[in-house]
Design a protein around this motif. Sequence first.
Motif, short mmCIF file in Angstrom:
data_model
loop_
_atom_site.label_atom_id
_atom_site.label_comp_id
_atom_site.label_asym_id
_atom_site.label_seq_id
_atom_site.Cartn_x
_atom_site.Cartn_y
_atom_site.Cartn_z
N MET A 21 0.83 -1.21 0.00
CA MET A 21 0.00 0.00 0.00
C MET A 21 0.86 1.25 0.00
O MET A 21 0.61 2.19 -0.75
N ALA A 22 1.89 1.27 0.85
CA ALA A 22 2.78 2.44 0.93
C ALA A 22 3.52 2.63 -0.39
O ALA A 22 3.64 3.77 -0.88
N GLN A 23 4.00 1.55 -0.98
CA GLN A 23 4.72 1.65 -2.25
C GLN A 23 3.81 2.19 -3.35
O GLN A 23 4.23 3.00 -4.17
N ASP A 146 -7.46 -1.95 -4.84
CA ASP A 146 -7.03 -1.24 -3.63
C ASP A 146 -5.71 -0.50 -3.86
O ASP A 146 -5.53 0.62 -3.36
N LEU A 147 -4.80 -1.11 -4.59
CA LEU A 147 -3.52 -0.45 -4.87
C LEU A 147 -3.73 0.80 -5.73
O LEU A 147 -3.02 1.80 -5.55
N GLY A 154 -1.78 8.93 -2.90
CA GLY A 154 -0.44 9.52 -2.99
C GLY A 154 -0.36 10.62 -4.02
O GLY A 154 0.22 11.69 -3.77
N ALA A 155 -0.97 10.41 -5.17
CA ALA A 155 -0.96 11.41 -6.24
C ALA A 155 -1.70 12.67 -5.82
O ALA A 155 -1.24 13.79 -6.07
N ALA A 156 -2.84 12.51 -5.18
CA ALA A 156 -3.63 13.67 -4.76
C ALA A 156 -2.91 14.49 -3.70
O ALA A 156 -2.88 15.73 -3.76
#
Length: 166
Positions: A21-23, A146-147, A154-156
């Motif tokens: 998820m973090a990646q 989910d990914l 992350g993009a937002a």
Amino acid sequence: MNPQKTLLVVYHTMTGGTAQMAQAAVEGARDEPGVQVRLLRATEAGPDDVLGADGYIFATPENLAAIAGLMKDFFDRCYYPALDRINGRPYAVLVCAGSDGQNAVRQIDRIATGWRLRSVAPAFIVCTHAQTPEAILRPKQIGQEDLVQCRELGAALAAGMALGVY
């Protein structure tokens, strides 16, 4: 043009789910020009990393209805050095949980309130439904859908930082 911003993604994982998820969030954030993205395990991150960032994503598994112990250790080590020095900075939360994940979110939100951070997105929780010892300890594989949502978060966050919205 705004100077380069830094997004710090701090995570803990034991079975790989939270790391995925973090990646994914990092991959989404790295597409934003003007934002440097740093991905650190909770055991590697310290007060200087927190102070040197302009925004944060905190990613943790929920263990026993709480954030992971090593994630809590990160917050404990960084709390006082960062207190009153990062006010108003944006953050978001990712949780990999076997059930609902809400208590882990509440814990991080309370810590972030103490740091006077600003939540800029609803927490994203992936529920693996792992309830037996075997399922809990088994390496996790987070679904593509989910990914994609983790990438979008992350993009937002990175886009908002680059534009000076936060």
